[in-house]
Write a protein that holds these residues in place. Sequence first.
Motif, PDB file in Angstrom:
ATOM      1  N   LYS A 148       0.812  -1.210   0.000  1.00  0.00           N
ATOM      2  CA  LYS A 148       0.000   0.000   0.000  1.00  0.00           C
ATOM      3  C   LYS A 148       0.850   1.266   0.000  1.00  0.00           C
ATOM      4  O   LYS A 148       0.391   2.351  -0.389  1.00  0.00           O
ATOM      5  N   SER A 149       2.111   1.143   0.435  1.00  0.00           N
ATOM      6  CA  SER A 149       3.000   2.312   0.508  1.00  0.00           C
ATOM      7  C   SER A 149       3.490   2.769  -0.865  1.00  0.00           C
ATOM      8  O   SER A 149       4.106   3.830  -0.980  1.00  0.00           O
ATOM      9  N   TYR A 150       3.200   1.990  -1.903  1.00  0.00           N
ATOM     10  CA  TYR A 150       3.631   2.350  -3.258  1.00  0.00           C
ATOM     11  C   TYR A 150       2.870   3.583  -3.734  1.00  0.00           C
ATOM     12  O   TYR A 150       1.626   3.635  -3.684  1.00  0.00           O
ATOM     13  N   LYS A 151       3.620   4.604  -4.222  1.00  0.00           N
ATOM     14  CA  LYS A 151       3.014   5.871  -4.627  1.00  0.00           C
ATOM     15  C   LYS A 151       3.026   6.072  -6.147  1.00  0.00           C
ATOM     16  O   LYS A 151       2.675   7.161  -6.622  1.00  0.00           O
ATOM     17  N   GLY A 152       3.374   5.045  -6.900  1.00  0.00           N
ATOM     18  CA  GLY A 152       3.491   5.191  -8.341  1.00  0.00           C
ATOM     19  C   GLY A 152       2.192   5.038  -9.099  1.00  0.00           C
ATOM     20  O   GLY A 152       2.190   4.935 -10.329  1.00  0.00           O
ATOM     21  N   THR A 153       1.075   4.984  -8.403  1.00  0.00           N
ATOM     22  CA  THR A 153      -0.229   4.829  -9.054  1.00  0.00           C
ATOM     23  C   THR A 153      -1.307   5.496  -8.197  1.00  0.00           C
ATOM     24  O   THR A 153      -1.119   5.684  -6.983  1.00  0.00           O
ATOM     25  N   SER A 154      -2.407   5.820  -8.840  1.00  0.00           N
ATOM     26  CA  SER A 154      -3.501   6.446  -8.081  1.00  0.00           C
ATOM     27  C   SER A 154      -4.267   5.424  -7.267  1.00  0.00           C
ATOM     28  O   SER A 154      -4.958   5.768  -6.302  1.00  0.00           O
ATOM     29  N   SER A 155      -4.150   4.137  -7.653  1.00  0.00           N
ATOM     30  CA  SER A 155      -4.882   3.096  -6.929  1.00  0.00           C
ATOM     31  C   SER A 155      -4.071   1.794  -6.910  1.00  0.00           C
ATOM     32  O   SER A 155      -3.990   1.075  -7.916  1.00  0.00           O
ATOM     33  N   VAL A 156      -3.464   1.518  -5.767  1.00  0.00           N
ATOM     34  CA  VAL A 156      -2.719   0.263  -5.595  1.00  0.00           C
ATOM     35  C   VAL A 156      -3.673  -0.924  -5.690  1.00  0.00           C
ATOM     36  O   VAL A 156      -3.338  -1.976  -6.236  1.00  0.00           O
ATOM     37  N   SER A 157      -4.904  -0.748  -5.176  1.00  0.00           N
ATOM     38  CA  SER A 157      -5.892  -1.838  -5.197  1.00  0.00           C
ATOM     39  C   SER A 157      -6.201  -2.279  -6.623  1.00  0.00           C
ATOM     40  O   SER A 157      -6.312  -3.482  -6.904  1.00  0.00           O
ATOM     41  N   LYS A 158      -6.350  -1.306  -7.535  1.00  0.00           N
ATOM     42  CA  LYS A 158      -6.642  -1.653  -8.926  1.00  0.00           C
ATOM     43  C   LYS A 158      -5.490  -2.449  -9.557  1.00  0.00           C
ATOM     44  O   LYS A 158      -5.721  -3.408 -10.305  1.00  0.00           O
ATOM     45  N   LEU A 159      -4.268  -2.032  -9.241  1.00  0.00           N
ATOM     46  CA  LEU A 159      -3.108  -2.763  -9.780  1.00  0.00           C
ATOM     47  C   LEU A 159      -3.085  -4.192  -9.250  1.00  0.00           C
ATOM     48  O   LEU A 159      -2.846  -5.147 -10.000  1.00  0.00           O
ATOM     49  N   ASN A 160      -3.332  -4.339  -7.962  1.00  0.00           N
ATOM     50  CA  ASN A 160      -3.326  -5.684  -7.370  1.00  0.00           C
ATOM     51  C   ASN A 160      -4.458  -6.541  -7.929  1.00  0.00           C
ATOM     52  O   ASN A 160      -4.287  -7.751  -8.154  1.00  0.00           O
TER      53      ASN A 160
END
Length: 405
Positions: free
Chosen positions: A55-67
């Motif tokens: 969740k600490s990743y800041k390279g996207t607007s939504s970490v949940s969507k990437l996962n």
Amino acid sequence: MDTSIKISLDKRRQKKDGSYPIILRLSHFRRTTSINLGLSIFEEFWDDKNERIKKSYKGTSSVSKLNNRLLKEKIRAIDIFNDLYEKDKLNFLSVLQLKSRIVKTVANDSFYEFSLGLVKELNETERYGNANIYYAITKVLKKFHDGKDLKFAEINYDFLKRFEIWHFARGNSVNGLSAYMRTIRAIFNKAIKSGVISKDAYPFSNYKIKTTPTEKRAIDISSIKSIMQLKLDEKDSLFHYRNYFLISYMLYGISFIDMAFLKLENIIDNRIKFQRRKTSKPYDIKVTPQLEELLSFYIKDKAKSDFIFPVITRDTFDLQYKDVLWARKRYNKGLKEIAQLCNIDERLTSYVSRHSFATQAMLQDVPLQAISAMLGHNRLSTTQIYLKSLPSQVLDDYNKKLVDL
């Protein structure tokens, strides 16, 4: 089911910015391969245990969507091999074939990518000869296609004819073209069997692969005797090359690579037992007094696990294979010198001993089936290629018998 899949970082392929690609790591019958998911991330933001981006990743607007995207790819892959398992097809696929099903490779996908996948698989199974052949055709086609990617759908009858014209315009031979075309055909057949392309995409239904008779490779018995009687110093490299040629002849025309890998442990109860690397056919050949005399020079003070001949010097199989290829080049060069010393007009190569054995067996009225078995051929037609031309003097003798009535 001996198949599994995991989302992970490919730490073998770090990018210039220090990140790693996110992949599906596919394992199937103890073979592994990877499927790139088109994302990369720094190791500090990856949760390997839970197979997800932190969740600490800041390279996207939504970490949940990437996962969720990553999870969907994994679930889709699991659905595919579960379906194959239920249809009793999973166990008959290689890891590369399974990968092809998962990435949904279709008829317009890259011929190069599929071919290089085969190269990787062949190298992993230590089939370096075939791997080199498949790699060579990708290099040639890239040159012909101006370095552009080549899709399976682009390789049709017209493409093959244009490649043929290009090949001949460069001064290359008919049999060289035949070797390339057979390799392309083999790759297509593998792609069809893997479900990568449909049978409708097969371009060889109308294209006929051309061949021309190869030069005579066999030498007569008097030339073989000249090589046998050649006096050479043991310190001379030609001494070994002469011995290799004769030993190959006495071992049913054994190939240089098979001979190079022979160990002392292959000699059992005065017989040489080994498997041919090209076909895996087992051999069990009696050591004749003539063969024993030649071998005695090489087996002194050696352990059972030692190679018989001074060809292989390194430990891993890939390096040993390179040792053999390099030694074979020197061997063929040395055979040219031996031909000059023995006044042999024919071109002398490592293959000549094999062809000469086959020809002499035929002249001694050894049945074709027996010659085929001794050469390790699976089909009589292959043996007939070796024996397609009887020496002229033999035909003259047959003719004399017919006219001297």
